[in-house]
Scaffold this active site. Structure first.
Site, PDB file in Angstrom:
ATOM      1  CE  LYS A   1      -4.113   4.287   4.431  1.00 55.52           C
ATOM      2  NZ  LYS A   1      -3.769   5.723   4.322  1.00 55.52           N
TER       3      LYS A   1
ATOM      4  CG  PHE B   1       0.693   8.448   4.836  1.00 50.02           C
ATOM      5  CD1 PHE B   1      -0.433   8.902   4.148  1.00 50.02           C
ATOM      6  CD2 PHE B   1       1.914   8.426   4.173  1.00 50.02           C
ATOM      7  CE1 PHE B   1      -0.327   9.332   2.825  1.00 50.02           C
ATOM      8  CE2 PHE B   1       2.025   8.858   2.853  1.00 50.02           C
ATOM      9  CZ  PHE B   1       0.897   9.314   2.189  1.00 50.02           C
TER      10      PHE B   1
ATOM     11  CG  ASP C   1      -1.277   2.240  -4.440  1.00 46.86           C
ATOM     12  OD1 ASP C   1      -2.504   2.467  -4.569  1.00 46.86           O
ATOM     13  OD2 ASP C   1      -0.429   3.148  -4.415  1.00 46.86           O
TER      14      ASP C   1
ATOM     15  CG  ASP D   1      -7.342   7.030   2.023  1.00 46.45           C
ATOM     16  OD1 ASP D   1      -7.226   6.524   3.137  1.00 46.45           O
ATOM     17  OD2 ASP D   1      -7.341   8.259   1.838  1.00 46.45           O
TER      18      ASP D   1
ATOM     19  CG  ASP E   1       4.010   8.796  -3.510  1.00 48.07           C
ATOM     20  OD1 ASP E   1       2.909   8.218  -3.602  1.00 48.07           O
ATOM     21  OD2 ASP E   1       4.154  10.023  -3.632  1.00 48.07           O
TER      22      ASP E   1
ATOM     23  CE  LYS F   1       4.795   9.412 -10.970  1.00 46.07           C
ATOM     24  NZ  LYS F   1       5.846  10.293 -10.412  1.00 46.07           N
ATOM     25  N   GLY F   2       1.587   4.165  -7.985  1.00 46.53           N
ATOM     26  CA  GLY F   2       1.718   3.361  -6.772  1.00 46.53           C
ATOM     27  C   GLY F   2       1.670   1.853  -6.924  1.00 46.53           C
TER      28      GLY F   2
ATOM     29  NE  ARG G   1       6.068   7.125  -6.846  1.00 49.11           N
ATOM     30  CZ  ARG G   1       4.766   7.282  -6.637  1.00 49.11           C
ATOM     31  NH1 ARG G   1       4.041   6.280  -6.203  1.00 49.11           N
ATOM     32  NH2 ARG G   1       4.186   8.444  -6.854  1.00 49.11           N
TER      33      ARG G   1
HETATM   34  P1  IMP Z   1      -8.689   7.267  -2.533  1.00 47.81           P
HETATM   35  O1  IMP Z   1      -9.203   7.821  -3.822  1.00 47.81           O
HETATM   36  O2  IMP Z   1      -8.955   8.199  -1.376  1.00 47.81           O
HETATM   37  O3  IMP Z   1      -9.160   5.873  -2.241  1.00 47.81           O
HETATM   38  O4  IMP Z   1      -7.131   7.288  -2.624  1.00 47.81           O
HETATM   39  C1  IMP Z   1      -6.417   6.285  -3.193  1.00 47.81           C
HETATM   40  C2  IMP Z   1      -5.035   6.762  -3.565  1.00 47.81           C
HETATM   41  O5  IMP Z   1      -4.468   7.594  -2.551  1.00 47.81           O
HETATM   42  C3  IMP Z   1      -4.122   5.576  -3.688  1.00 47.81           C
HETATM   43  O6  IMP Z   1      -4.038   5.199  -5.036  1.00 47.81           O
HETATM   44  C4  IMP Z   1      -2.820   6.085  -3.179  1.00 47.81           C
HETATM   45  O7  IMP Z   1      -2.056   6.573  -4.257  1.00 47.81           O
HETATM   46  C5  IMP Z   1      -3.149   7.230  -2.277  1.00 47.81           C
HETATM   47  N1  IMP Z   1      -3.024   6.812  -0.880  1.00 47.81           N
HETATM   48  C6  IMP Z   1      -4.008   6.448  -0.039  1.00 47.81           C
HETATM   49  N2  IMP Z   1      -3.526   6.102   1.156  1.00 47.81           N
HETATM   50  C7  IMP Z   1      -2.190   6.236   1.063  1.00 47.81           C
HETATM   51  C8  IMP Z   1      -1.116   6.013   1.995  1.00 47.81           C
HETATM   52  O8  IMP Z   1      -1.280   5.609   3.155  1.00 47.81           O
HETATM   53  N3  IMP Z   1       0.135   6.244   1.523  1.00 47.81           N
HETATM   54  C9  IMP Z   1       0.384   6.703   0.258  1.00 47.81           C
HETATM   55  N4  IMP Z   1      -0.584   6.913  -0.632  1.00 47.81           N
HETATM   56  C10 IMP Z   1      -1.860   6.694  -0.232  1.00 47.81           C
HETATM   57 MG    MG Z   2      -2.259   5.585  -6.201  1.00 41.48          MG
END
Ligand code: IMP
Ligand code: MG
Length: 180
Positions: free
Chosen positions: A130, A151, A99, A102, A158, A42-43, A164
């Site tokens: 990040k 974070f 959004d 990570d 969220d 949803k982000g 959100r």
């Molecule tokens: P990844 O697969 O580890 O890159 O995670 C990506 C997803 O984790 C993003 O689509 C976000 O929904 C969530 N996410 C990563 N960092 C944050 C944060 O700082 N706040 C909230 N959601 C996050």
């Molecule tokens: Mg997301």
């Protein structure tokens, strides 16, 4: 939510200028192409809705939702599609709208999957990145802003489904850390 403090990171004006700049770049690069945006729910919903209003080219819009199973603030790497793309992607130029990147695992999973549909190209547009947290190799083609390992909430993003709807972007710290 109790026990946490929201620290301002990006104002509405700052977000607006970042989104506008991304839209200009995308409009320039995809002029005359058949662009389909795939927004990750949803982000990224708020980012998408602002971005498309600044685009100067026609686009099609679709949504995907992915679930990553893990404890608390860290994603586990086990990713599952809970809502798939519905538009035909063959021969199309695809731009994934995310959004925040990570570990990179969500995007790597989705990109690998979209490629199976034989699109003309698949690129990634993310509002925030990040870089320090990356666990897999994934290139962000259009990036809004690099952020530290904090974070983030607000502007669609969220913390346990809270915050959100905030129009600005904040980073979360434990409440007692802010009392000095
Ligand atoms: P990844 O697969 O580890 O890159 O995670 C990506 C997803 O984790 C993003 O689509 C976000 O929904 C969530 N996410 C990563 N960092 C944050 C944060 O700082 N706040 C909230 N959601 C996050
Ligand atoms: Mg997301």
């Amino acid at each position: 939510m109790e026990g946490y403090h929201l620290n301002p990171l990006l104002s509405r004006e700052q977000i607006d200028s970042i989104v506008k700049k991304l839209a200009e770049q995308i409009s320039r690069d995809y002029r005359g192409k058949e662009l389909t945006l795939v927004c990750i729910l949803k982000g990224a919903f708020m980012f998408l809705s602002d971005l498309v209003r600044y685009l100067e080219i026609p686009v099609k819009i679709d949504f995907a939702r992915l679930a990553s199973y893990g404890a608390g603030m860290k994603s586990s790497g086990t990713i599952e599609i809970t809502k798939d793309v519905e538009l035909p992607l063959e021969g199309r130029d695809i731009l994934i709208i995310e959004d925040i990147v990570d570990s990179g695992r969500t995007l790597l999973f989705l990109k690998d999957r979209l490629v199976l549909a034989n699109p003309r190209s698949v690129r990634i547009c993310a509002l925030l990145n990040k870089k320090a947290r990356r666990e897999v190799e994934i290139e962000v083609d259009y990036l809004g802003r690099e952020v530290d390992d904090v974070f983030i909430v607000g502007y669609g993003i969220d913390f346990n489904e809270n915050y959100r709807s905030l129009p600005e972007i904040y980073y979360v710290t434990p409440a007692d850390q802010t009392k000095r």
